[in-house]
Design a protein around this motif. Sequence first.
Motif, PDB file in Angstrom:
ATOM      1  N   ARG A  24       0.837  -1.207   0.000  1.00  0.00           N
ATOM      2  CA  ARG A  24       0.000   0.000   0.000  1.00  0.00           C
ATOM      3  C   ARG A  24       0.869   1.253   0.000  1.00  0.00           C
ATOM      4  NH1 ARG A  24      -3.941  -0.415   4.546  1.00  0.00           N
ATOM      5  NH2 ARG A  24      -4.892  -1.893   3.129  1.00  0.00           N
ATOM      6  N   LEU A  25       1.947   1.248   0.784  1.00  0.00           N
ATOM      7  CA  LEU A  25       2.844   2.396   0.844  1.00  0.00           C
ATOM      8  C   LEU A  25       3.519   2.629  -0.502  1.00  0.00           C
ATOM      9  CD1 LEU A  25       4.290   4.614   2.451  1.00  0.00           C
ATOM     10  CD2 LEU A  25       5.987   2.911   3.103  1.00  0.00           C
ATOM     11  N   GLN A  26       3.942   1.553  -1.149  1.00  0.00           N
ATOM     12  CA  GLN A  26       4.593   1.688  -2.448  1.00  0.00           C
ATOM     13  C   GLN A  26       3.628   2.297  -3.473  1.00  0.00           C
ATOM     14  OE1 GLN A  26       5.814  -1.992  -4.228  1.00  0.00           O
ATOM     15  NE2 GLN A  26       7.320  -1.000  -5.523  1.00  0.00           N
ATOM     16  N   LYS A  27       2.384   1.849  -3.473  1.00  0.00           N
ATOM     17  CA  LYS A  27       1.384   2.396  -4.398  1.00  0.00           C
ATOM     18  C   LYS A  27       1.115   3.870  -4.108  1.00  0.00           C
ATOM     19  CE  LYS A  27      -0.901  -1.943  -5.420  1.00  0.00           C
ATOM     20  NZ  LYS A  27      -2.111  -2.769  -5.296  1.00  0.00           N
ATOM     21  N   LEU A  28       1.056   4.228  -2.822  1.00  0.00           N
ATOM     22  CA  LEU A  28       0.851   5.627  -2.458  1.00  0.00           C
ATOM     23  C   LEU A  28       2.009   6.496  -2.934  1.00  0.00           C
ATOM     24  CD1 LEU A  28      -0.561   5.535   1.183  1.00  0.00           C
ATOM     25  CD2 LEU A  28      -1.609   6.637  -0.771  1.00  0.00           C
ATOM     26  N   LYS A  29       3.240   6.010  -2.778  1.00  0.00           N
ATOM     27  CA  LYS A  29       4.405   6.777  -3.210  1.00  0.00           C
ATOM     28  C   LYS A  29       4.408   6.983  -4.717  1.00  0.00           C
ATOM     29  CE  LYS A  29       7.718   5.847   0.459  1.00  0.00           C
ATOM     30  NZ  LYS A  29       9.013   5.229   0.788  1.00  0.00           N
ATOM     31  N   PHE A  30       4.055   5.920  -5.464  1.00  0.00           N
ATOM     32  CA  PHE A  30       3.995   6.053  -6.916  1.00  0.00           C
ATOM     33  C   PHE A  30       2.910   7.046  -7.321  1.00  0.00           C
ATOM     34  CE2 PHE A  30       5.860   1.585  -7.569  1.00  0.00           C
ATOM     35  CZ  PHE A  30       7.125   2.095  -7.731  1.00  0.00           C
ATOM     36  N   ALA A  31       1.756   6.957  -6.696  1.00  0.00           N
ATOM     37  CA  ALA A  31       0.669   7.876  -7.013  1.00  0.00           C
ATOM     38  C   ALA A  31       1.052   9.309  -6.662  1.00  0.00           C
ATOM     39  CB  ALA A  31      -0.597   7.473  -6.259  1.00  0.00           C
ATOM     40  N   ALA A  33       4.079  10.529  -6.665  1.00  0.00           N
ATOM     41  CA  ALA A  33       5.118  10.996  -7.585  1.00  0.00           C
ATOM     42  C   ALA A  33       4.507  11.481  -8.904  1.00  0.00           C
ATOM     43  CB  ALA A  33       6.118   9.884  -7.858  1.00  0.00           C
ATOM     44  N   ILE A  34       3.443  10.832  -9.322  1.00  0.00           N
ATOM     45  CA  ILE A  34       2.792  11.211 -10.579  1.00  0.00           C
ATOM     46  C   ILE A  34       1.989  12.488 -10.395  1.00  0.00           C
ATOM     47  CG2 ILE A  34       1.060  10.503 -12.273  1.00  0.00           C
ATOM     48  CD1 ILE A  34       2.013   7.600 -11.746  1.00  0.00           C
ATOM     49  N   SER A  35       1.128  12.490  -9.417  1.00  0.00           N
ATOM     50  CA  SER A  35       0.352  13.681  -9.087  1.00  0.00           C
ATOM     51  C   SER A  35       0.105  13.662  -7.581  1.00  0.00           C
ATOM     52  CB  SER A  35      -0.975  13.704  -9.841  1.00  0.00           C
ATOM     53  OG  SER A  35      -1.788  12.632  -9.435  1.00  0.00           O
ATOM     54  N   PRO A  36       0.095  14.812  -6.950  1.00  0.00           N
ATOM     55  CA  PRO A  36      -0.065  14.832  -5.492  1.00  0.00           C
ATOM     56  C   PRO A  36      -1.328  14.106  -5.042  1.00  0.00           C
ATOM     57  CG  PRO A  36       0.482  17.012  -6.306  1.00  0.00           C
ATOM     58  CD  PRO A  36       0.230  16.147  -7.509  1.00  0.00           C
ATOM     59  N   VAL A  37      -1.181  13.258  -4.036  1.00  0.00           N
ATOM     60  CA  VAL A  37      -2.339  12.546  -3.518  1.00  0.00           C
ATOM     61  C   VAL A  37      -3.196  13.502  -2.702  1.00  0.00           C
ATOM     62  CG1 VAL A  37      -1.328  10.242  -3.514  1.00  0.00           C
ATOM     63  CG2 VAL A  37      -1.019  11.708  -1.550  1.00  0.00           C
ATOM     64  N   GLU A  38      -4.449  13.131  -2.545  1.00  0.00           N
ATOM     65  CA  GLU A  38      -5.402  13.995  -1.858  1.00  0.00           C
ATOM     66  C   GLU A  38      -4.996  14.251  -0.402  1.00  0.00           C
ATOM     67  OE1 GLU A  38      -9.970  13.490  -0.519  1.00  0.00           O
ATOM     68  OE2 GLU A  38      -9.509  13.061  -2.622  1.00  0.00           O
ATOM     69  N   ASN A  39      -4.548  13.190   0.278  1.00  0.00           N
ATOM     70  CA  ASN A  39      -4.153  13.321   1.672  1.00  0.00           C
ATOM     71  C   ASN A  39      -2.743  12.752   1.853  1.00  0.00           C
ATOM     72  OD1 ASN A  39      -3.990  13.523   4.394  1.00  0.00           O
ATOM     73  ND2 ASN A  39      -5.692  12.156   4.863  1.00  0.00           N
ATOM     74  N   PRO A  40      -1.708  13.584   1.776  1.00  0.00           N
ATOM     75  CA  PRO A  40      -0.338  13.080   1.889  1.00  0.00           C
ATOM     76  C   PRO A  40       0.002  12.537   3.275  1.00  0.00           C
ATOM     77  CG  PRO A  40      -0.345  15.469   1.755  1.00  0.00           C
ATOM     78  CD  PRO A  40      -1.746  15.019   1.506  1.00  0.00           C
ATOM     79  N   MET A  41      -0.816  12.816   4.282  1.00  0.00           N
ATOM     80  CA  MET A  41      -0.578  12.274   5.622  1.00  0.00           C
ATOM     81  C   MET A  41      -0.763  10.755   5.642  1.00  0.00           C
ATOM     82  SD  MET A  41       0.430  14.556   7.693  1.00  0.00           S
ATOM     83  CE  MET A  41       0.119  13.854   9.280  1.00  0.00           C
ATOM     84  N   ARG A  42      -1.464  10.212   4.648  1.00  0.00           N
ATOM     85  CA  ARG A  42      -1.638   8.755   4.574  1.00  0.00           C
ATOM     86  C   ARG A  42      -0.295   8.062   4.396  1.00  0.00           C
ATOM     87  NH1 ARG A  42      -6.416   7.863   0.342  1.00  0.00           N
ATOM     88  NH2 ARG A  42      -4.561   7.205  -0.745  1.00  0.00           N
ATOM     89  N   ILE A  43       0.643   8.710   3.717  1.00  0.00           N
ATOM     90  CA  ILE A  43       1.977   8.130   3.536  1.00  0.00           C
ATOM     91  C   ILE A  43       2.659   8.016   4.896  1.00  0.00           C
ATOM     92  CG2 ILE A  43       4.258   8.499   2.523  1.00  0.00           C
ATOM     93  CD1 ILE A  43       2.836   9.882   0.174  1.00  0.00           C
ATOM     94  N   ARG A  44       2.587   9.056   5.685  1.00  0.00           N
ATOM     95  CA  ARG A  44       3.209   9.046   7.003  1.00  0.00           C
ATOM     96  C   ARG A  44       2.553   8.019   7.921  1.00  0.00           C
ATOM     97  NH1 ARG A  44       3.626  14.521  10.297  1.00  0.00           N
ATOM     98  NH2 ARG A  44       4.928  15.020   8.511  1.00  0.00           N
ATOM     99  N   THR A  45       1.231   7.957   7.923  1.00  0.00           N
ATOM    100  CA  THR A  45       0.548   6.996   8.794  1.00  0.00           C
ATOM    101  C   THR A  45       0.843   5.561   8.373  1.00  0.00           C
ATOM    102  OG1 THR A  45      -1.483   7.185   7.501  1.00  0.00           O
ATOM    103  CG2 THR A  45      -1.307   8.569   9.464  1.00  0.00           C
ATOM    104  N   SER A  46       1.002   5.340   7.087  1.00  0.00           N
ATOM    105  CA  SER A  46       1.328   4.004   6.603  1.00  0.00           C
ATOM    106  C   SER A  46       2.731   3.602   7.056  1.00  0.00           C
ATOM    107  CB  SER A  46       1.222   3.956   5.081  1.00  0.00           C
ATOM    108  OG  SER A  46       1.442   2.660   4.601  1.00  0.00           O
ATOM    109  N   ARG A  47       3.686   4.524   6.975  1.00  0.00           N
ATOM    110  CA  ARG A  47       5.049   4.245   7.451  1.00  0.00           C
ATOM    111  C   ARG A  47       5.064   3.951   8.945  1.00  0.00           C
ATOM    112  NH1 ARG A  47       7.257   9.111   4.999  1.00  0.00           N
ATOM    113  NH2 ARG A  47       7.666   9.720   7.122  1.00  0.00           N
ATOM    114  N   LYS A  48       4.282   4.714   9.712  1.00  0.00           N
ATOM    115  CA  LYS A  48       4.215   4.503  11.152  1.00  0.00           C
ATOM    116  C   LYS A  48       3.617   3.137  11.479  1.00  0.00           C
ATOM    117  CE  LYS A  48       3.935   8.954  13.406  1.00  0.00           C
ATOM    118  NZ  LYS A  48       3.065   9.829  14.193  1.00  0.00           N
ATOM    119  N   LEU A  49       2.577   2.751  10.756  1.00  0.00           N
ATOM    120  CA  LEU A  49       1.941   1.461  10.998  1.00  0.00           C
ATOM    121  C   LEU A  49       2.910   0.318  10.696  1.00  0.00           C
ATOM    122  CD1 LEU A  49      -0.466  -0.252  11.765  1.00  0.00           C
ATOM    123  CD2 LEU A  49      -1.327   0.019   9.443  1.00  0.00           C
ATOM    124  N   ILE A  50       3.667   0.445   9.612  1.00  0.00           N
ATOM    125  CA  ILE A  50       4.661  -0.581   9.277  1.00  0.00           C
ATOM    126  C   ILE A  50       5.693  -0.687  10.405  1.00  0.00           C
ATOM    127  CG2 ILE A  50       6.567  -1.157   7.714  1.00  0.00           C
ATOM    128  CD1 ILE A  50       4.820   0.075   5.446  1.00  0.00           C
TER     129      ILE A  50
END
Length: 66
Positions: A24-31, A33-50
Amino acid sequence: MKKNEIKSLTVEQLKEQIAVEKDRLQKLKFAHAISPVENPMRIRTSRKLIAQLLTELTIKEKPGQA
């Protein structure tokens, strides 16, 4: 996931959840990189959960250390 939910998982469930979250984190990072995701905090929360899952996995695999 809450901390008590993470603690109740078995070693196999932890490994499976880590794989899912890493994917999920990898898909969020790719998305992002292409265009800013709606909620970039999801990347941080995903890293914390991992990190939380990996910490709990380490604790469960080495019970003599704690």
